[in-house]
Design a protein around this motif. Structure first.
Motif, short mmCIF file in Angstrom:
data_model
loop_
_atom_site.label_atom_id
_atom_site.label_comp_id
_atom_site.label_asym_id
_atom_site.label_seq_id
_atom_site.Cartn_x
_atom_site.Cartn_y
_atom_site.Cartn_z
N GLU A 57 0.77 -1.28 0.05
CA GLU A 57 -0.11 -0.12 -0.07
C GLU A 57 0.90 1.26 0.00
OE1 GLU A 57 -2.18 2.14 3.37
OE2 GLU A 57 -3.76 0.65 2.47
N GLN A 58 1.97 1.15 0.64
CA GLN A 58 2.79 2.33 0.87
C GLN A 58 3.59 2.70 -0.41
OE1 GLN A 58 6.13 1.82 3.63
NE2 GLN A 58 6.37 3.91 3.93
N PHE A 59 3.86 1.48 -1.20
CA PHE A 59 4.48 1.77 -2.44
C PHE A 59 3.41 2.17 -3.37
CE2 PHE A 59 5.64 0.13 -6.80
CZ PHE A 59 7.11 0.74 -6.61
N ILE A 60 2.28 1.70 -3.51
CA ILE A 60 1.21 2.39 -4.38
C ILE A 60 0.91 3.54 -4.07
CG2 ILE A 60 -1.36 2.10 -4.88
CD1 ILE A 60 -0.88 -1.04 -4.52
N ASN A 61 0.68 4.17 -2.88
CA ASN A 61 0.70 5.28 -2.44
C ASN A 61 1.93 6.32 -3.24
OD1 ASN A 61 -1.61 5.07 -1.36
ND2 ASN A 61 -0.74 5.03 0.92
N PHE A 62 3.17 5.79 -3.00
CA PHE A 62 4.15 6.65 -3.62
C PHE A 62 4.13 6.79 -4.95
CE2 PHE A 62 8.39 5.93 -5.51
CZ PHE A 62 8.89 7.26 -5.43
N ILE A 63 3.77 5.60 -5.92
CA ILE A 63 3.95 5.59 -7.16
C ILE A 63 2.58 6.72 -7.56
CG2 ILE A 63 3.27 4.20 -9.54
CD1 ILE A 63 6.25 3.94 -8.19
N SER A 64 1.44 6.28 -7.00
CA SER A 64 0.31 7.44 -7.44
C SER A 64 0.53 8.83 -7.18
CB SER A 64 -0.82 6.94 -6.67
OG SER A 64 -1.07 5.67 -6.87
N LEU A 65 1.20 9.04 -6.17
CA LEU A 65 1.51 10.37 -5.79
C LEU A 65 2.65 10.92 -6.84
CD1 LEU A 65 1.11 12.79 -4.05
CD2 LEU A 65 2.96 11.97 -2.58
N VAL A 66 3.50 10.28 -7.14
CA VAL A 66 4.55 10.64 -8.26
C VAL A 66 3.86 10.82 -9.74
CG1 VAL A 66 6.47 9.87 -9.76
CG2 VAL A 66 6.56 9.66 -7.20
N SER A 67 2.97 10.00 -9.82
CA SER A 67 2.24 10.13 -11.06
C SER A 67 1.30 11.52 -11.11
CB SER A 67 1.09 8.88 -11.47
OG SER A 67 0.41 9.31 -12.60
N TRP A 68 0.74 11.86 -10.00
CA TRP A 68 -0.05 12.97 -9.69
C TRP A 68 0.87 14.23 -10.00
CZ3 TRP A 68 0.06 16.64 -5.63
CH2 TRP A 68 -1.30 17.64 -5.83
N LEU A 69 2.17 14.11 -9.06
CA LEU A 69 2.93 15.25 -9.30
C LEU A 69 3.45 15.48 -10.69
CD1 LEU A 69 4.76 14.66 -5.95
CD2 LEU A 69 3.38 16.50 -6.54
N LEU A 70 3.60 14.43 -11.45
CA LEU A 70 4.09 14.67 -12.82
C LEU A 70 3.15 15.25 -13.70
CD1 LEU A 70 6.09 11.21 -13.51
CD2 LEU A 70 6.88 13.43 -13.58
N SER A 71 2.00 14.77 -13.40
CA SER A 71 0.49 15.26 -14.33
C SER A 71 0.45 16.74 -14.05
CB SER A 71 -0.71 14.62 -13.85
OG SER A 71 -1.20 14.86 -12.65
N ILE A 72 0.52 17.33 -12.76
CA ILE A 72 0.28 18.52 -12.55
C ILE A 72 1.42 19.44 -13.23
CG2 ILE A 72 -1.20 18.37 -10.48
CD1 ILE A 72 1.34 19.16 -8.74
N ASN A 73 2.51 18.90 -13.44
CA ASN A 73 3.49 19.41 -14.33
C ASN A 73 3.53 19.19 -15.79
OD1 ASN A 73 5.70 20.98 -12.62
ND2 ASN A 73 5.37 18.79 -11.51
N ASN A 74 2.31 19.00 -16.22
CA ASN A 74 1.98 18.57 -17.74
C ASN A 74 2.91 17.40 -18.16
OD1 ASN A 74 -0.18 20.82 -17.70
ND2 ASN A 74 1.57 22.30 -17.86
N HIS A 75 2.91 16.57 -17.41
CA HIS A 75 3.70 15.27 -17.92
C HIS A 75 2.97 14.28 -17.44
CE1 HIS A 75 7.49 13.25 -19.15
NE2 HIS A 75 7.22 12.13 -18.17
N GLN A 76 2.24 13.99 -18.58
CA GLN A 76 1.19 12.63 -18.66
C GLN A 76 2.01 11.32 -18.64
OE1 GLN A 76 -2.05 13.02 -17.46
NE2 GLN A 76 -1.56 15.01 -17.20
#
Length: 120
Positions: A57-76
């Motif tokens: 769960e901790q790893f999934i949260n990390f990956i999901s958060l990184v993905s979100w941070l990339l998306s708010i930087n216009n990097h899908q």
């Protein structure tokens, strides 16, 4: 160098670094824009600094958060899946950061635990 932040230097204490990360996430209103939208609980100031009882769960949260941070930087990112092998997901994070010109001074296997110096 006098202007370097000791919390972001290699070997920095993940607990201190995580406190600063959480402050930055709050500035981005991650509790509303990430947690509420994606269905995650807000993280504690030590969440990614230390191992937790549910490492997947901790790893999934990390990956999901990184993905979100990339998306708010216009990097899908596409093709990331919570069922991906942790090593594959860690390598994907490193690759996407390299595409943005962000070089990590650590191997991807330091990310696959979902906590610690590599994650913070």
């Amino acid at each position: 160098m006098a202007d370097e932040n000791p919390a972001t230097m290699p070997g920095a204490d993940p607990n201190i670094t995580m406190e600063q990360i959480l402050d930055m996430l709050k500035l981005l209103d991650y509790e509303n824009k990430f947690c509420k939208v994606k269905g995650f609980k807000p993280i504690s100031k030590f969440y990614f600094a230390q191992a937790h009882s549910n490492p997947s769960e901790q790893f999934i949260n990390f990956i999901s958060l990184v993905s979100w941070l990339l998306s708010i930087n216009n990097h899908q990112v596409t093709g990331w899946n919570k069922y991906d092998d942790p090593m594959t997901a860690s390598q994907n994070v490193v690759l996407e950061l390299k595409k943005l010109g962000i070089e990590l001074d650590m191997p991807p296997n330091k990310l696959k635990s979902g906590y610690g110096e590599g994650v913070c």
